[in-house]
Structure formats: C-alpha cells, structure tokens
Enzyme design. Structure first.
Site, PDB file in Angstrom:
ATOM      1  N   SER A 168     -35.954  88.269  92.095  1.00  0.00           N
ATOM      2  CA  SER A 168     -34.790  88.006  92.691  1.00  0.00           C
ATOM      3  C   SER A 168     -34.656  86.940  93.662  1.00  0.00           C
ATOM      4  O   SER A 168     -35.562  86.965  94.708  1.00  0.00           O
ATOM      5  CB  SER A 168     -33.866  88.937  93.133  1.00  0.00           C
ATOM      6  N   GLY A 212     -42.256  90.545  94.596  1.00  0.00           N
ATOM      7  CA  GLY A 212     -43.052  90.258  93.408  1.00  0.00           C
ATOM      8  C   GLY A 212     -44.021  91.289  93.210  1.00  0.00           C
ATOM      9  O   GLY A 212     -44.869  91.901  93.402  1.00  0.00           O
ATOM     10  N   GLU A 256     -33.206 105.751  84.158  1.00  0.00           N
ATOM     11  CA  GLU A 256     -33.737 106.593  83.428  1.00  0.00           C
ATOM     12  C   GLU A 256     -35.052 107.110  84.260  1.00  0.00           C
ATOM     13  O   GLU A 256     -35.225 108.511  84.247  1.00  0.00           O
ATOM     14  CB  GLU A 256     -34.301 106.015  82.151  1.00  0.00           C
ATOM     15  N   SER A 312     -42.751  93.431  89.852  1.00  0.00           N
ATOM     16  CA  SER A 312     -42.760  93.482  88.256  1.00  0.00           C
ATOM     17  C   SER A 312     -43.560  92.487  87.669  1.00  0.00           C
ATOM     18  O   SER A 312     -43.827  91.324  88.164  1.00  0.00           O
ATOM     19  CB  SER A 312     -41.164  93.462  87.759  1.00  0.00           C
ATOM     20  N   GLU A 346     -34.901 100.528  99.171  1.00  0.00           N
ATOM     21  CA  GLU A 346     -34.278  99.883  97.892  1.00  0.00           C
ATOM     22  C   GLU A 346     -33.102 100.782  97.320  1.00  0.00           C
ATOM     23  O   GLU A 346     -31.825 100.521  96.881  1.00  0.00           O
ATOM     24  CB  GLU A 346     -34.955  99.072  97.007  1.00  0.00           C
TER      25      GLU A 346
END
Lengths: 391, 353
Positions: free
Chosen positions: A168, A132, A375, A134, A251
């Site tokens: 996810s 949890g 980016e 974003s 990650e």
C-alpha cells in the site's frame, strides 16, 4: 487494576487538550473531500503537503517524543486527538504505514541513530513509507517468504533480491520496510531479517497495480541485488519475524485503528438515515443502522477498556485479532448500510453524494483481507483465546 | 478515563464464583428442573454474602453499592445459570423500595425483609392476567406497574395473605422450569398496594427498566461464556477423522465468531452500568446497547455451541441445555435485540438526525 474506581470521564487537562486540537483542526483542515485521492500522483503530493502542515504545528504525531516532532502525550490523549481528527473530516493519512506501523517498531527495536535518521522525516511527510511483507507466494502464510538478502562484507551490507507485492502507498512512496530471508538454510519464521530500504536504490523496480477502484493504491516491488547498508537493518539479523510481529500487533490492535473513524462514519450514517426516515426502504433498514452505530460504540468502549489495561501495565495479546475482526466487519456494515439507504444512487461514482460512501465501501472491503485475513484472525482467536488445538 | 474494576470488585466476583461452583452445579440445576420450588439454600448463602442486599443503602442495612459493583456478580450468576431472582430483587426492585422506604411502611417492611431475610421479588410490567411474569411462583412480593388513564402507578403486592390485594400466581409452563413463570389471574393492584404514581412512578420505572436491561445483559454475558467454555472442552475432547473436532477450522471459526461477539458485548454492559450509576444523560441509550449486544452474543453462542456439539448437544443428558434454555428466555426478556435497536435508533435520530 488499581483501587481507583471506574470513571469514564476524561480529566480537565485531557478536555483542554481536546479543545486545543479542535481549534487547530477547525482552522487548518481542508474542506472535506477537497483533496484528490491519495492513490493518485497529484493526490499523494496534496496529502503529503497536509502532513507537512500538521508537522509544522506538531500535530502530525502527537504521541511521539518532542525530539522527533511529537507532543509526548499519552495513549488516551492520542485517542482524543483521533476523535477530533475524524470529527473534523480531515484527510486520510498518507504517512500511516510509517507513523502507525513502522514507528512503533523503530521505537522498540531501532538504534538511537536509526530513530534520529528516520523518525523526523516520517513525521513531516518528507519520507513516505510502504510495507514490503506479502509476496506472490506468501500472503496469509507470511512465513513462506522467499525474497532473499545476500551478505556483502566488502560493501558492509546486504544485497536484496526477490519480489514484494500489495505494498500500500508503494506506487509513490520513498521508502519500504520489509522482511527478507538472510539465512537460506533456515525455514519458515527463522532466518528472516527486517530491512529499511530506500526505493531510489539501483535495482529497485516499482510497478503500480490498479486496484478495484481503478487507482493505484498499491504496487509490486522487484529487487535485483539492491544494496542495503548494515545501518538499515532493524533489530538483529535473523530476528526479523519477531521484529515484524511487533508491527503486526500495531496494525491489528490499538495503534492503527482508532475507534473515531467508525464512530464518526456511524454518526454520518444516522444522519443519512434521518434524512430519509420517511422512506419505506429506510424503515426496513432501521435495525441495520442502529446495529452499525452500536458496533462502532462497542469498538470505542472496548478500546478504552483495553487502553486502561495497557496503561496499567497490561498488554494486548490475541485480543488484537478479535479487534481486527470487529473493526473490519463494522466498517463494512456501516458502508453497506449506507449504500442500501442510497438505493439506485449508490452506484454513482465521481462527484455525487453516493461517491464518498461507495469509495468508503471499496476501502472497507479490503479490511477483512489486509493485516492478516479475518479467517487467519479467527484461527488466532480460537487457538490463543479459547485454547483450541492447532492441529 | 479509567475503564476497569477495582481489586475489591474483582475479589467479590471470584468469591461468588467459588461459591456457585459448589452450590450451583449442573447437578443442582437438574435438581431444580425436577423440583423448581425446592429451596436449595443458595439464596440464603447469597444473602449472607451481602449479595442480595448489595444495592440497599448502608443506613438500611445493605452494602450501599451500585450497578458497577453488581454487574460482575450477575455475570457469575449467569455463568452458573443461577435460578434465584438476583436480577429482579437486587438490580431492579431494591433501589425502588429504598427510594420509597421513608414514605411507605409497606416499602420499609419489604426492605427490612429483603436485608434480613432474603425477600424474593418478582417484577411485572403490567397487571394483565395474560402476561407471564418470571419468578412469580417463587416470589414473596411483586413490584408491578399499571398505567390507568395515562397515569403510571407502581404497586408493591404481596403473594400471600387474604383479600383481593394479593398476587396469586398461576403456573405457566415454560421450557426452563427454574424460571418459575406465573401469571396473575386477577388484578391485585389497589389503593393499599400503590407506592408511587405519576411523574415519580415514570421516573422510578424508567430507571428500573434501564437497570433491567443492563443486569439481564450481564447475566447473558455469563451464560454465553459458560456455553463457550463447555463447548471448547467438548471440541478438544471429541475426535472425528482421527483428530479433535476443535482442530478443524470450520469449528474454530464458529466458536471464534461467538467469542468476538462476547468480547465486544462486555464493555457495552460495563459502561452502561457506570452510566446508570452516574446518572449520565446517555445511560438509556447505552443500556439498550448493552441489552441488544448481550442478547445477540448469547443467542449466537447458544446457536454455535449447539451446532459444535452435534447430536449430543440436542440431548437432555448434555449439560449445554441447562444454559441454552436460560439464554433463549433472557435474550427476549426486557426487550429483544430488535426492540433495543429501535430504542437506540430513536435516541440517535433525536441527537444526530
């Protein structure tokens, strides 16, 4: 950096470990593609059952200490296990958010009680975790988090409110780890705290989000005064950003993305090419096939280069961002090339040969987006590896 | 699995870097552009450091080291855009001379000249008078291969003396004059120059080519890093719209892309060097991977570094051009990225197809 000479062979013990893993996997891995998608309710449970099968024989978390269900093996053995896992075409790991992202943070910041409470059910698949982080207004700019936690001294914990998204596994998971703002006066990276949240707590609403493939791989999660006890705060109150960044390193860097998934996919791409090597189309794509294999090979070699550095006391810094750019683009290139080889068959979905590559392509397309967009990673490479100015 | 260099290897690298920072500066390169055949004394320095004869066995007076020891030094040579033929002499020719020194006086003498006097070698893939050969104009001798009636021959040909069996190079004009490219207008190979034929020649030349791929790749890594360094310095300094251009994401992302390519080319080159030293069965494929990756990394670095410089990068005055030109030439030398992708694919289809 020692006086030991370069040596890219594994030791006899490591090769014996590889064989042991290979034997077990050969005997236990379900036929490739036989499990329903883990982004369905049925598939989620089938994948959980696979985790339990692995856990029963101590193969689910080989690098963890034995007391938590592991085999206490080193980084290189873990990479060897991963090579065998992907070679065996074993199922995707439904527990990956927990075992690869949260677990390293629990090992580093968790109390002994927290480790004993959370690690074994994570290893067995009894408790599946989602992430949890974003929020609707905090994506690449993660420090813009607005979800809040209010102190409740009377209850000995915190009351969480707000909204998380793109979680996810969130549609079916039991637990969520996330960042919430505990100090409303503090800005940006300060005043955040890392919480471990039982999604069965009153006040939690999970709304699955259908993905581009129609399945519900991720979810948004709403919190209305959700109580979380002090015992489920990971790290210090107000230190959530630093705690979370340890997970972010996992990650992006070594722990989630073992090279085997790419070397294995590249190998299957070469086989697909060879089966069509007579075609004019295949010949035109020959350079792309070779490049995709080399990209995977370069990632494998770079991983062992980095692993050697880590084993000799070094650390993974901003190179993690270079890694993330490379593996996500490699994954895309492998699958795009496969679809190009398949030509008109590429759009077939469901049961046909094209299906696995198309599903893989859809999954690969998310790679440059999640875990910090590429980016953002390029900014990190430019600023922290090359030393270009932030502003 | 221990994928790292030794302290000693890293120390040798930094020693060479210090030397080249003094003896192979952009000013030195400009002098070499103006007069490519002038002796700047660098080769003697490298010889005295043991770099030139690094791959020569100890019993022949060299350091008896391998490609793993050499790649970091070649990376330094690339960073400095060293004009002298270290790739050709030390990585490519010396092991061939050493392998044959016991049987051919010609090889024994060349090896002695290499160890004692810094013999400069060029390497030619054919005796075709139209094929340009790098370093031909500065070489003391040329290692040359020809295939006659399906049988490979390797020749060691001197570049001075009388008679037909001497390689007399004619200058070929190239963008980077320090490459000293020449071509041999008459075929200098004959029975007196032959040092290996048939299966032995195939094996020796195949090994030489693998070393060429990796050594040229290592040199390209150094060139790419140098170009990126020059450009990062420029992007921090140059201001537009009131701020350094390096603070703009458009510029950052160009350079980050080149840096990522370089990061992943490096282990490809190092691993291939180790595999060659070990006689690993995958050495050929990984040598091609190394060259393809290094060629792409340097080509990408050259392109974005020129772009990030803007018009100043397009001038003779800007140092960038000294490194651009070498990287363009070496990206194509000993097989382009495309050539090597095909070699890699052939080998993959054999194994997994």
């Amino acid at each position: 950096m020692t006086e030991k000479s370069m040596d890219l062979h594994f030791t006899a013990d490591q090769e014996a470990f590889r064989l042991e893993a290979r034997h077990w996997l050969t005997a236990h891995v379900p036929p490739a593609g036989s499990l329903p998608s883990l982004d369905t309710a049925e598939g989620f449970e089938a994948h959980r059952a696979w985790e339990q099968t692995m856990f029963a024989d101590s193969w689910s978390v080989v690098a963890w200490p034995r007391e938590f269900g592991g085999r206490d093996v080193g980084l290189l053995e873990w990479l060897i296990f991963e090579e065998e896992y992907w070679r065996a075409q074993a199922p995707l790991r439904v527990s990956q958010n927990g075992i690869f992202l949260l677990a390293p943070t629990l090992f580093e910041f968790g109390t002994p009680d927290q480790q004993a409470r959370f690690l074994p059910p994570m290893a067995s698949g009894a408790e599946i975790w989602c992430q949890g982080w974003s929020e609707p207004d905090a994506g690449s700019d993660l420090a813009g988090i607005r979800s809040r936690a209010r102190r409740s001294d009377s209850e000995g914990g915190w009351l969480l409110s707000g909204q998380k998204t793109w979680a996810s596994r969130g549609a079916f998971a039991e637990w969520c780890f996330g960042l919430f703002r505990t100090d409303p006066e503090a800005e940006r990276h300060r005043g955040l705290t890392y919480f471990l949240i039982d999604l069965a707590t009153p006040g939690v609403t999970v709304r699955p989000i259908p993905q581009i493939d129609g399945e519900t791989g991720f979810a948004e999660i709403f919190f209305e005064d959700v109580f979380v006890p002090d015992a489920h705060v990971l790290g210090d109150v107000g230190q959530g950003w630093n705690v979370a960044m340890a997970t972010a390193g996992s990650e992006r860097g070594l722990s989630l993305r073992s090279p085997a998934r790419y070397t294995e996919a590249a190998r299957r791409l070469v086989a697909l090419y060879a089966s069509r090597a007579g075609d004019a189309k295949a010949r035109r794509l020959s350079g792309d096939v070779a490049q995709a294999w080399m990209d995977a090979e370069a990632y494998r070699l770079n991983t062992f280069f980095t692993a050697t550095r880590v084993l000799n006391g070094g650390s993974v810094g901003p190179e993690a961002s270079a890694n993330k750019i490379h593996w996500s683009e490699t994954d895309l290139a492998i699958h795009r090339t496969a679809l190009a080889l398949l030509g008109p068959d590429a759009e077939r979905h469901g049961g046909h040969e094209g299906n696995a590559w198309l599903d893989g392509y859809l999954f690969a397309l998310a790679g440059p987006i999640y875990a910090g967009t590429n980016e953002i990673q390029r900014n990190v490479v430019a600023e922290r590896m090359l030393g270009l100015p932030r502003k | 699995m221990h994928f790292a260099f030794t302290e000693q290897q890293l120390e040798f690298q930094s020693a060479l870097r210090s030397v080249l920072e003094n003896e192979c500066t952009p000013d030195h390169l400009r002098a070499a552009f103006a007069d490519p055949s002038a002796d700047a004394g660098r080769w003697t320095t490298l010889d005295e450091m043991g770099v030139v004869s690094l791959t020569v066995p100890e019993e022949n007076g060299g350091l008896g080291l391998g490609l793993v020891d050499l790649v970091l030094l070649l990376e330094e040579a690339g960073r400095a855009a060293l004009p002298e033929p270290l790739v050709e002499t030390t990585a490519m020719a010396a092991p061939v001379l050493a392998a044959l020194a016991g049987r051919h006086d010609r090889c024994q003498r060349a090896l002695e000249a290499l160890v004692g006097g810094g013999l400069k070698m060029a390497v030619s893939q054919s005796a075709d008078p139209l094929v340009p050969v790098a370093g031909a104009l500065g070489a003391d001798a040329v290692l040359m291969t020809v295939v006659r009636d399906g049988i490979r021959e390797i020749h060691l040909v001197p570049t001075n003396g009388d008679g037909p069996e001497v390689a007399r190079p004619e200058p070929v004009s190239t963008l980077d004059p320090t490459r000293l490219v020449g071509r041999f207008t008459s075929d200098p190979t004959g029975s007196a120059t032959s040092i290996a034929t048939g299966d032995e020649a195939e094996r020796l030349w195949g090994d030489l080519e693998q070393r060429a791929f990796v050594a040229t790749g290592a040199f390209l890594l150094g060139l790419a890093e140098r170009m990126i360094t020059i450009t990062v310095d420029y992007a921090k300094d140059r201001k537009q719209f009131g701020q350094p251009i390096g603070s703009f994401q458009a510029v950052k992302h160009l350079l980050a892309g080149a840096q990522v390519k370089l990061e992943f080319a490096r282990p490809c080159v190092y691993a291939a060097a180790w595999m060659i030293d070990q006689g690993d069965p995958s050495a050929a494929r990984n040598a091609s991977t190394a060259k393809a990756y290094a060629s792409e990394a340097a080509t990408e670095a050259a392109r974005v570094c020129l772009q990030a410089h803007g018009a100043i990068g397009y001038t003779w005055e800007c140092d960038l051009q000294l490194y651009l030109k070498r990287s363009w030439a070496l990206a194509e030398a000993w097989g382009s990225a495309d050539d090597h992708r095909q070699l890699v694919l052939d080998s993959l289809v054999d194994e997994f197809g």
